[in-house]
Motif scaffolding. Structure first.
Motif, PDB file in Angstrom:
ATOM      1  N   SER A 158       0.847  -1.197   0.000  1.00  0.00           N
ATOM      2  CA  SER A 158       0.000   0.000   0.000  1.00  0.00           C
ATOM      3  C   SER A 158       0.877   1.239   0.000  1.00  0.00           C
ATOM      4  CB  SER A 158      -0.879   0.038   1.255  1.00  0.00           C
ATOM      5  OG  SER A 158      -1.561  -1.176   1.417  1.00  0.00           O
ATOM      6  N   SER A 159       0.358   2.302  -0.617  1.00  0.00           N
ATOM      7  CA  SER A 159       1.055   3.577  -0.505  1.00  0.00           C
ATOM      8  C   SER A 159       0.098   4.623   0.046  1.00  0.00           C
ATOM      9  CB  SER A 159       1.642   4.018  -1.842  1.00  0.00           C
ATOM     10  OG  SER A 159       0.632   4.258  -2.784  1.00  0.00           O
ATOM     11  N   LEU A 160       0.668   5.490   0.858  1.00  0.00           N
ATOM     12  CA  LEU A 160      -0.089   6.542   1.527  1.00  0.00           C
ATOM     13  C   LEU A 160       0.552   7.883   1.219  1.00  0.00           C
ATOM     14  CD1 LEU A 160       0.073   5.016   5.145  1.00  0.00           C
ATOM     15  CD2 LEU A 160      -1.604   4.467   3.372  1.00  0.00           C
ATOM     16  N   VAL A 161      -0.262   8.927   1.206  1.00  0.00           N
ATOM     17  CA  VAL A 161       0.252  10.292   1.231  1.00  0.00           C
ATOM     18  C   VAL A 161      -0.163  10.878   2.568  1.00  0.00           C
ATOM     19  CG1 VAL A 161       0.176  12.598   0.217  1.00  0.00           C
ATOM     20  CG2 VAL A 161       0.198  10.583  -1.271  1.00  0.00           C
ATOM     21  N   VAL A 162       0.839  11.275   3.341  1.00  0.00           N
ATOM     22  CA  VAL A 162       0.608  11.859   4.652  1.00  0.00           C
ATOM     23  C   VAL A 162       0.910  13.345   4.547  1.00  0.00           C
ATOM     24  CG1 VAL A 162       1.248  11.792   7.090  1.00  0.00           C
ATOM     25  CG2 VAL A 162       1.321   9.683   5.732  1.00  0.00           C
ATOM     26  N   HIS A 163      -0.053  14.180   4.911  1.00  0.00           N
ATOM     27  CA  HIS A 163       0.125  15.639   4.877  1.00  0.00           C
ATOM     28  C   HIS A 163       0.307  16.111   6.310  1.00  0.00           C
ATOM     29  CE1 HIS A 163      -1.487  19.795   3.403  1.00  0.00           C
ATOM     30  NE2 HIS A 163      -0.190  19.792   3.616  1.00  0.00           N
ATOM     31  N   VAL A 164       1.423  16.809   6.551  1.00  0.00           N
ATOM     32  CA  VAL A 164       1.748  17.276   7.899  1.00  0.00           C
ATOM     33  C   VAL A 164       2.036  18.772   7.873  1.00  0.00           C
ATOM     34  CG1 VAL A 164       2.758  15.022   8.438  1.00  0.00           C
ATOM     35  CG2 VAL A 164       4.251  16.891   7.764  1.00  0.00           C
ATOM     36  N   SER A 165       2.003  19.383   9.030  1.00  0.00           N
ATOM     37  CA  SER A 165       2.433  20.772   9.136  1.00  0.00           C
ATOM     38  C   SER A 165       3.907  20.821   8.740  1.00  0.00           C
ATOM     39  CB  SER A 165       2.266  21.283  10.565  1.00  0.00           C
ATOM     40  OG  SER A 165       0.923  21.187  10.966  1.00  0.00           O
ATOM     41  N   ILE A 196       7.767  14.133  12.200  1.00  0.00           N
ATOM     42  CA  ILE A 196       6.752  13.148  11.814  1.00  0.00           C
ATOM     43  C   ILE A 196       7.395  12.008  11.015  1.00  0.00           C
ATOM     44  CG2 ILE A 196       4.618  12.752  10.509  1.00  0.00           C
ATOM     45  CD1 ILE A 196       4.235  14.351  13.112  1.00  0.00           C
ATOM     46  N   LYS A 197       8.336  12.326  10.138  1.00  0.00           N
ATOM     47  CA  LYS A 197       9.024  11.275   9.384  1.00  0.00           C
ATOM     48  C   LYS A 197       9.709  10.295  10.336  1.00  0.00           C
ATOM     49  CE  LYS A 197      11.631  12.430   5.985  1.00  0.00           C
ATOM     50  NZ  LYS A 197      12.596  13.149   5.133  1.00  0.00           N
ATOM     51  N   THR A 198      10.344  10.808  11.364  1.00  0.00           N
ATOM     52  CA  THR A 198      11.002   9.951  12.357  1.00  0.00           C
ATOM     53  C   THR A 198       9.985   9.056  13.054  1.00  0.00           C
ATOM     54  OG1 THR A 198      12.729  11.604  12.705  1.00  0.00           O
ATOM     55  CG2 THR A 198      12.445   9.962  14.433  1.00  0.00           C
ATOM     56  N   THR A 200       6.912   0.002   7.472  1.00  0.00           N
ATOM     57  CA  THR A 200       6.748   1.268   6.757  1.00  0.00           C
ATOM     58  C   THR A 200       8.076   1.700   6.160  1.00  0.00           C
ATOM     59  OG1 THR A 200       7.195   2.633   8.702  1.00  0.00           O
ATOM     60  CG2 THR A 200       4.891   2.097   8.264  1.00  0.00           C
ATOM     61  N   GLU A 201       7.988   2.347   5.008  1.00  0.00           N
ATOM     62  CA  GLU A 201       9.164   2.926   4.375  1.00  0.00           C
ATOM     63  C   GLU A 201       8.760   4.247   3.744  1.00  0.00           C
ATOM     64  OE1 GLU A 201      12.569   1.759   1.086  1.00  0.00           O
ATOM     65  OE2 GLU A 201      11.338   0.187   1.960  1.00  0.00           O
ATOM     66  N   ILE A 202       9.547   5.268   3.970  1.00  0.00           N
ATOM     67  CA  ILE A 202       9.273   6.578   3.381  1.00  0.00           C
ATOM     68  C   ILE A 202       9.998   6.655   2.041  1.00  0.00           C
ATOM     69  CG2 ILE A 202       9.654   9.067   3.622  1.00  0.00           C
ATOM     70  CD1 ILE A 202       9.191   8.697   6.643  1.00  0.00           C
ATOM     71  N   TYR A 203       9.232   6.968   0.997  1.00  0.00           N
ATOM     72  CA  TYR A 203       9.784   7.036  -0.353  1.00  0.00           C
ATOM     73  C   TYR A 203      10.053   8.456  -0.810  1.00  0.00           C
ATOM     74  CZ  TYR A 203       9.891   2.186  -1.719  1.00  0.00           C
ATOM     75  OH  TYR A 203      10.233   0.863  -1.823  1.00  0.00           O
ATOM     76  N   SER A 254       8.011  16.393   0.579  1.00  0.00           N
ATOM     77  CA  SER A 254       8.109  17.708  -0.046  1.00  0.00           C
ATOM     78  C   SER A 254       8.170  18.773   1.039  1.00  0.00           C
ATOM     79  CB  SER A 254       6.897  17.963  -0.950  1.00  0.00           C
ATOM     80  OG  SER A 254       5.744  18.155  -0.153  1.00  0.00           O
ATOM     81  N   PRO A 255       8.734  19.942   0.717  1.00  0.00           N
ATOM     82  CA  PRO A 255       8.804  21.028   1.699  1.00  0.00           C
ATOM     83  C   PRO A 255       7.424  21.498   2.158  1.00  0.00           C
ATOM     84  CG  PRO A 255      10.147  21.532  -0.240  1.00  0.00           C
ATOM     85  CD  PRO A 255       9.379  20.267  -0.544  1.00  0.00           C
ATOM     86  N   GLU A 256       6.384  21.208   1.372  1.00  0.00           N
ATOM     87  CA  GLU A 256       5.016  21.593   1.737  1.00  0.00           C
ATOM     88  C   GLU A 256       4.422  20.685   2.815  1.00  0.00           C
ATOM     89  OE1 GLU A 256       6.321  22.972  -2.025  1.00  0.00           O
ATOM     90  OE2 GLU A 256       5.808  20.892  -1.584  1.00  0.00           O
ATOM     91  N   GLY A 257       5.156  19.628   3.201  1.00  0.00           N
ATOM     92  CA  GLY A 257       4.688  18.751   4.267  1.00  0.00           C
ATOM     93  C   GLY A 257       3.990  17.501   3.803  1.00  0.00           C
ATOM     94  N   LYS A 258       4.260  17.045   2.595  1.00  0.00           N
ATOM     95  CA  LYS A 258       3.670  15.794   2.112  1.00  0.00           C
ATOM     96  C   LYS A 258       4.736  14.708   2.121  1.00  0.00           C
ATOM     97  CE  LYS A 258      -0.133  17.833  -0.139  1.00  0.00           C
ATOM     98  NZ  LYS A 258      -0.788  18.204  -1.349  1.00  0.00           N
ATOM     99  N   ILE A 259       4.324  13.521   2.624  1.00  0.00           N
ATOM    100  CA  ILE A 259       5.231  12.379   2.751  1.00  0.00           C
ATOM    101  C   ILE A 259       4.603  11.189   2.039  1.00  0.00           C
ATOM    102  CG2 ILE A 259       6.445  10.870   4.376  1.00  0.00           C
ATOM    103  CD1 ILE A 259       5.867  13.024   6.561  1.00  0.00           C
ATOM    104  N   VAL A 260       5.382  10.505   1.202  1.00  0.00           N
ATOM    105  CA  VAL A 260       4.929   9.279   0.552  1.00  0.00           C
ATOM    106  C   VAL A 260       5.450   8.107   1.374  1.00  0.00           C
ATOM    107  CG1 VAL A 260       5.046   7.840  -1.519  1.00  0.00           C
ATOM    108  CG2 VAL A 260       4.913  10.333  -1.726  1.00  0.00           C
ATOM    109  N   VAL A 261       4.511   7.280   1.857  1.00  0.00           N
ATOM    110  CA  VAL A 261       4.837   6.140   2.714  1.00  0.00           C
ATOM    111  C   VAL A 261       4.355   4.864   2.033  1.00  0.00           C
ATOM    112  CG1 VAL A 261       4.484   5.078   4.982  1.00  0.00           C
ATOM    113  CG2 VAL A 261       4.535   7.584   4.774  1.00  0.00           C
ATOM    114  N   VAL A 262       5.204   3.842   2.019  1.00  0.00           N
ATOM    115  CA  VAL A 262       4.819   2.539   1.474  1.00  0.00           C
ATOM    116  C   VAL A 262       4.796   1.531   2.617  1.00  0.00           C
ATOM    117  CG1 VAL A 262       5.476   0.665  -0.095  1.00  0.00           C
ATOM    118  CG2 VAL A 262       5.701   3.047  -0.821  1.00  0.00           C
ATOM    119  N   LEU A 263       3.730   0.726   2.649  1.00  0.00           N
ATOM    120  CA  LEU A 263       3.574  -0.335   3.644  1.00  0.00           C
ATOM    121  C   LEU A 263       3.632  -1.676   2.936  1.00  0.00           C
ATOM    122  CD1 LEU A 263       0.366   0.939   5.504  1.00  0.00           C
ATOM    123  CD2 LEU A 263       2.734   1.486   6.039  1.00  0.00           C
TER     124      LEU A 263
END
Length: 101
Positions: free
Chosen positions: A9-16, A23-25, A33-36, A39-48
């Motif tokens: 599965s892949s997720l997009v996580v939006h953070v401040s 949050i990445k930590t 989980t693995e972070i792929y 972005s500086p805008e606070g979006k993280i692509v996570v693969v499970l």
């Protein structure tokens, strides 16, 4: 006989944005989980990569409940089934794509 499954599965996580590193930590402490990317805008692509769908939904809920996470969205989910040694050797894996954006 239970099927041997792997859920990818892949997720997009939006953070401040100011909490991106923190949050990445925290996300990296979750099993499977693995972070792929991020972005500086606070979006993280996570693969499970998990053994069942329940783990996927539990992980989404857990990430979404972290402080400073604005949203967590599932964007892709694939199920690989019948992955015993004979199937891998013969190449007879079956995939089902449940959703793709």
């Amino acid at each position: 006989m239970a099927l041997n499954e792997v859920h990818i599965s892949s997720l997009v996580v939006h953070v401040s944005p100011e909490h991106l590193t923190e949050i990445k930590t925290q996300i990296e402490t979750f099993d499977c989980t693995e972070i792929y990317g991020d972005s500086p805008e606070g979006k993280i692509v996570v693969v499970l990569e998990t053994e069942n769908q329940g783990f996927v939904t539990d992980t989404i809920d857990a990430i979404n409940n972290l402080p400073n996470v604005l949203s967590t969205v599932l964007v892709y989910h694939q199920i690989e089934t019948d992955l015993d040694d004979t199937d891998i050797d013969t190449g007879t894996n079956h995939s089902q794509i449940e959703g793709e954006v």
